[in-house]
Enzyme design. Structure first.
Site, PDB file in Angstrom:
ATOM      1  CB  VAL A   9      26.411 -28.451 -46.064  1.00  0.00           C
ATOM      2  CG1 VAL A   9      26.863 -28.071 -44.660  1.00  0.00           C
ATOM      3  CG2 VAL A   9      27.577 -29.022 -46.865  1.00  0.00           C
ATOM      4  CB  SER A  10      21.538 -30.397 -43.096  1.00  0.00           C
ATOM      5  OG  SER A  10      22.357 -30.941 -42.080  1.00  0.00           O
ATOM      6  CB  THR A  11      23.679 -27.069 -39.780  1.00  0.00           C
ATOM      7  OG1 THR A  11      24.987 -27.606 -39.566  1.00  0.00           O
ATOM      8  CG2 THR A  11      22.646 -28.111 -39.419  1.00  0.00           C
TER       9      THR A  11
END
Length: 211
Positions: A9-11
């Site tokens: 999950v990048s953000t």
């Protein structure tokens, strides 16, 4: 034998819960969830992510690794193919939620192995190309807006947030209809259609507003 779901999950605004729910709706019985939060798939290889490293220690022969798509397993073509082949050599089966793909090292037939390896290479290359095209389009669109229309650069504030956009993208990937996506995201059908028509601009709009 254990089934592990891995998510990157990048953000902070992306939703891990939705990704897990999506996998379970696809029929996967998940024993354990491992997730790297706030990690960029473009800059960090799987083995260097805090939780990604755990996969290499945890997974054993007969286990199954489930990911939303192959791009979760590396930052580029080489990383993805190397990672998948590493786990296959260890006797681990890799499955994707999107398109229900399965990769394992069970086959000993050279022709089937060649077809499998070619498919892995194609999917990894496609994932990298899509990521690069999207990022380049975002950069070009933002720079154009700054140069040509600086006073209106930000434009109208989006009626959606990043979590809603990610939900629309995820459900679109699984073939969900506009009405279903609208209800799940809490957005109008018109907004869903507008986002789907240009995902790159939808992302860029959030970036312009710092959302």
């Amino acid at each position: 034998m254990t089934t592990v779901f891995y998510a990157r999950v990048s953000t902070a605004d992306q939703t891990l819960d939705h990704q897990v729910t999506q996998a379970r709706k696809a029929g996967f019985v998940i024993d354990e969830v491992i997730a790297d939060l706030g990690q960029s798939g473009v800059s960090t290889v799987l083995s260097e992510r805090p939780e990604g490293r755990c996969l290499f220690d945890k997974l054993r022969r007969g286990d199954t690794l489930v990911v939303r798509w192959v791009d979760r397993l590396g930052r580029n073509y080489q990383d993805v193919t190397d990672t998948i082949r590493h786990f296959m050599r260890q006797g681990v089966t890799i499955k994707t939620v999107i398109n229900s793909m399965t990769f394992d090292g069970a086959t000993t037939d050279p022709t089937q192995q060649a077809v499998r390896d070619a498919l892995i290479a194609f999917m990894a290359a496609t994932a990298q190309a899509q990521a690069e095209v999207m990022k380049e389009a975002q950069r070009a669109g933002i720079e154009h807006a700054k140069t040509e229309r600086p006073e209106a650069y930000r434009g109208r504030k989006p009626s959606y947030n990043r979590e809603q956009l990610n939900l629309v993208r995820d459900m679109t990937d699984t073939g969900a209809g506009t009405t279903e996506v609208s209800r799940a995201a809490g957005l109008s059908r018109q907004t869903i259609l507008r986002i789907r028509a240009n995902m790159v601009e939808a992302e860029a709009a959030l970036a312009r507003w710092g959302l």
